[in-house]
Design an enzyme around this catalytic site. Structure first.
Site, PDB file in Angstrom:
ATOM      1  N   GLU A 397       0.811  -1.216   0.000  1.00  0.00           N
ATOM      2  CA  GLU A 397       0.000   0.000   0.000  1.00  0.00           C
ATOM      3  C   GLU A 397       0.847   1.269   0.000  1.00  0.00           C
ATOM      4  O   GLU A 397       0.522   2.248  -0.685  1.00  0.00           O
ATOM      5  CB  GLU A 397      -0.963  -0.004   1.193  1.00  0.00           C
ATOM      6  CG  GLU A 397      -2.177  -0.929   1.028  1.00  0.00           C
ATOM      7  CD  GLU A 397      -1.851  -2.412   1.092  1.00  0.00           C
ATOM      8  OE1 GLU A 397      -0.746  -2.758   1.529  1.00  0.00           O
ATOM      9  OE2 GLU A 397      -2.703  -3.232   0.694  1.00  0.00           O
ATOM     10  N   HIS A 464     -11.727  -6.185   8.316  1.00  0.00           N
ATOM     11  CA  HIS A 464     -12.379  -6.014   7.019  1.00  0.00           C
ATOM     12  C   HIS A 464     -13.702  -5.277   7.199  1.00  0.00           C
ATOM     13  O   HIS A 464     -14.631  -5.452   6.418  1.00  0.00           O
ATOM     14  CB  HIS A 464     -12.661  -7.368   6.354  1.00  0.00           C
ATOM     15  CG  HIS A 464     -11.447  -8.067   5.851  1.00  0.00           C
ATOM     16  ND1 HIS A 464     -10.572  -8.731   6.677  1.00  0.00           N
ATOM     17  CD2 HIS A 464     -10.934  -8.192   4.593  1.00  0.00           C
ATOM     18  CE1 HIS A 464      -9.590  -9.258   5.955  1.00  0.00           C
ATOM     19  NE2 HIS A 464      -9.792  -8.937   4.689  1.00  0.00           N
TER      20      HIS A 464
END
Ligand SMILES: Cc1ncc(C[n+]2csc(CCOP(=O)(O)OP(=O)(O)O)c2C)c(N)n1
Length: 658
Positions: A397, A464
């Site tokens: 990322e 998540h």
């Protein structure tokens, strides 16, 4: 020391000498000023000048260089007027950051230099982005980025080299191995023999160059750069050198053994090259003295200009106006037919139509190419736009967000799909320190949209399910969009892509396939900073955004007796504060519902603003409802308890009965 100048004309040898000498003379002057208390901090590059100067001379003027704190020679070799450099170090207006950042922490498009941020590593990934733009636009240019050996221990280094190798980007990763990272010697920094050895692990060519030999640096880097321009690929170059002074002047060198200082003192790049030029008859004493006198005069004259410049007069409006680049919003309305589509289709349509509109737009993310992304939003995009513009990334990322920044520096746009909003924490630094601050610091916008599939209610557990917008709304320089309906999602994503500033675009996963709406089939935009009043009533104001808007509507559907204004914020930064005040002044009661855990969330700030600005209009205390202040649990019943949905109804009724 011997120098191999066989293939260099005497004129070029003299140019190289001048390039090498100038930063040395500037530094010597700075050390005097430091002792006189006229400057506050100095990171010395004395003894390492051959690397900055040699690399910069090997590159074309249009090729980007990303230097570090000891690379004064990059700036001088690019011929930046010295008074501007001095003004920068003194925090004056004619520097490069309007007094907003110090020392070498600036960039300049004029000189194709992109300075570091303090965190060292992030610029390595930024170089990837610039190089990617060069490759996509077939410019045949290299990008050179610097790091100390200490910086190579950061994850950014690994990520940036890996991406550059997988994508075969024309980047020269220039590592200056100068023996110490602050007080840490190399044997406590890494455990391989040479940093260049790591090239093998990345599938990357690497070289070791004597960083104190200006001719070797210049000749070898010139050769490597020529080859990389023709055949784009990353190259790792380790320059062996030594830091002859303290990390910064105040900290000294007590921990460095004297023998090392003596050995490396013998290898001084300036003295040795000067002696060589004298011995070979390229320059004589008189000529050398004349060059030194000319530079000394230039330094003194330019210092005087900087010292005479008045100090900055602070002006709040100027500061606030420079957080974002002005965005010339074009309101494009749609006259086309509408079609009932899902939230997920609205996002996909926006991306598709934006790709058609902006030739310089690239979409990057994990598994987004042939696979279509984990939510299938970019399914079919590779066929439509090709793999160059729809790019699968490794799992990194930080590097990818840094790459997006680099693309923006090189004039391109990008949308980064985070696989889940939760994973942005692995790229947090470049978001809050690079994208958010570049425009304010040196006028460089970050034309980047970060797509953030977020939210709970789907039984996905702590990693998540987060809705982490508050991590970012706290940071000036980021715009934050959070739609609740397909129509808004499409129009606002289009605007996000048009806006040259960094935008975090939150997409609640729970809405993707459950919420449908009639949406125009062709392209349209919606303005930023406008909430939408989706229900109107006199008794109470309900403020929310994202999936929580739908939870509020469900409760209202069960309570016809409550006449409420429902404000869907649609975005949080900028916040439509006027819409909030107007409604609260009308109803006198307000409840703010957010999905995120309560403490430190948006509801708290909105509540504070209402208390400050609408106090006289309130008939009851401002109510906030959010999730429990715990991580998000996986078990369905635990998650239900965590989320605010179950508490909202009671809180609303309580407020109505106050
Ligand atoms: C992320 C981060 N951690 C720590 C620091 C503090 N720091 C600044 S420079 C430095 C040493 C850097 O060493 P190296 O990369 O070898 O470069 P050098 O200073 O030797 O040129 C440290 C620890 C920082 N700026 N950023």
């Amino acid at each position: 020391m011997e120098f191999n100048t066989e293939f260099l004309s005497p004129n070029l040898q003299i140019e190289i000498y001048k390039g090498l000498l100038k930063p040395r003379l500037i530094e010597e002057k700075m050390l005097v000023l430091l002792r006189q208390g006229k400057i506050s901090k100095w990171f010395s590059g004395i003894g390492q000048e051959a690397i900055s100067v040699g690399v910069t001379m090997a590159l074309g003027a249009e090729e980007y260089i990303l230097p570090m704190h000891r690379n004064l020679g990059v700036f001088t070799t690019r011929n930046i007027p010295l008074h501007r450099l001095f003004a920068q170090w003194q925090g004056k207006a004619s520097g490069f950051t309007k007094g907003r950042d110090r020392s070498f922490h600036f960039g300049t498009q004029e000189y194709k230099i992109v300075g570091m941020i303090s965190h060292l590593g992030p610029q390595l990934g930024v170089a990837d982005g610039i190089a990617l733009a060069s490759k996509l636009n077939k410019k045949h240019q290299v990008t050179a980025v610097f790091s100390g050996e200490g910086g190579t221990s950061e994850g950014d280094f690994h990520e940036a080299l890996n991406v550059a190798s997988v994508w075969q980007l024309p980047v020269l990763f220039c590592v200056e191995n100068n023996g110490y990272g602050l007080s840490t010697p190399t044997n406590e920094q890494y455990n391989c023999e040479h940093i260049a050895d790591r090239g093998v692990g990345y599938g990357m060519e690497s070289h070791i160059i004597d960083g104190n030999d200006i001719i070797e640096v210049y000749s070898k880097v010139s050769e490597i750069a020529r080859s990389v321009r023709e055949n784009p690929r990353p190259v790792l170059i380790e320059f062996k050198t030594f830091r002859m002074r303290g990390h910064e002047e105040a900290s000294g060198t007590k921990y460095v053994p004297q023998e090392l200082m003596d050995v490396w003192g013998e290898k001084d790049p300036v003295e040795n090259y000067e002696r060589f030029l004298k011995e070979t008859g390229v320059l004589n004493d008189g000529q050398i003295e004349a060059i030194k006198a000319e530079f000394t005069k230039e330094i003194i004259d330019n210092l005087q200009i900087a010292f005479e410049e008045e100090d900055i007069t602070p002006n709040e409006i100027n500061e606030l106006n420079d957080v974002f680049q002005v965005f010339d919003f074009q309101y494009l309305k749609s006259n086309s037919k509408v079609e009932e589509i899902r939230f997920v289709d609205a996002v996909s349509d926006s991306l598709k139509q934006s790709m058609q509109r902006h030739e310089n737009l690239v979409i990057i993310g994990q598994d987004i190419a042939e696979y279509g992304g984990v939510f299938k939003i970019t399914e079919g995009f590779v066929e439509a736009f090709g793999k160059e513009r729809v790019r699968n990334t490794p799992i990194c990322e930080s590097a990818i967000i840094e790459t997006a920044m680099g693309l923006s520096i090189a004039g391109m746009k990008s949308v980064v799909e985070l696989q889940f909003a939760d994973f942005i924490s692995s790229g947090f630094n470049p978001v809050v320190n690079y994208l958010a601050k570049s425009f304010y610091r040196w006028g460089q916008h970050a034309d980047v949209v970060l797509r953030m599939p977020c939210g709970a209610g789907v039984g996905a557990g702590p990693f998540h399910s987060q809705t982490n917008e508050a991590w970012f709304t706290k940071t000036p320089g980021l715009k934050v969009v959070y739609p609740a309906f397909p129509y808004d999602a499409k129009g606002l994503l289009n605007t996000s892509i048009n806006d040259p500033n960094p935008v975090l675009f939150f997409e609640h996963k729970g809405l993707y396939r459950t919420i449908k709406q009639e949406v125009p089939t062709d392209y349209y935009t919606l303005p930023f900073g406008k909430a939408s009043l989706i229900r109107s009533g006199e008794q109470v104001t309900i403020i929310s955004y994202g999936a929580a808007v739908h939870w509020a509507l469900e409760v209202l559907d069960r309570h016809y007796e409550i006449k409420a204004d429902v404000i869907d914020l649609r975005m949080i930064q900028p916040l439509d504060i006027e819409a909030i005040y107007t409604s609260v002044k009308k109803t006198g009661r307000v409840i703010i519902l957010q999905e995120d855990s309560l403490f430190g969330g948006i509801a708290s700030d909105i509540s504070a603003l209402i208390s400050e600005h609408c106090f006289e209009y309130l008939d009851a205390p401002v109510k906030r409802v959010g999730s429990l202040d715990t991580p998000i649990p996986f078990n369905k019943r635990l998650e239900e308890q965590y989320l605010p949905k179950v508490r909202f109804e009671d809180a609303l009724l309580e407020l109505m009965n106050y």
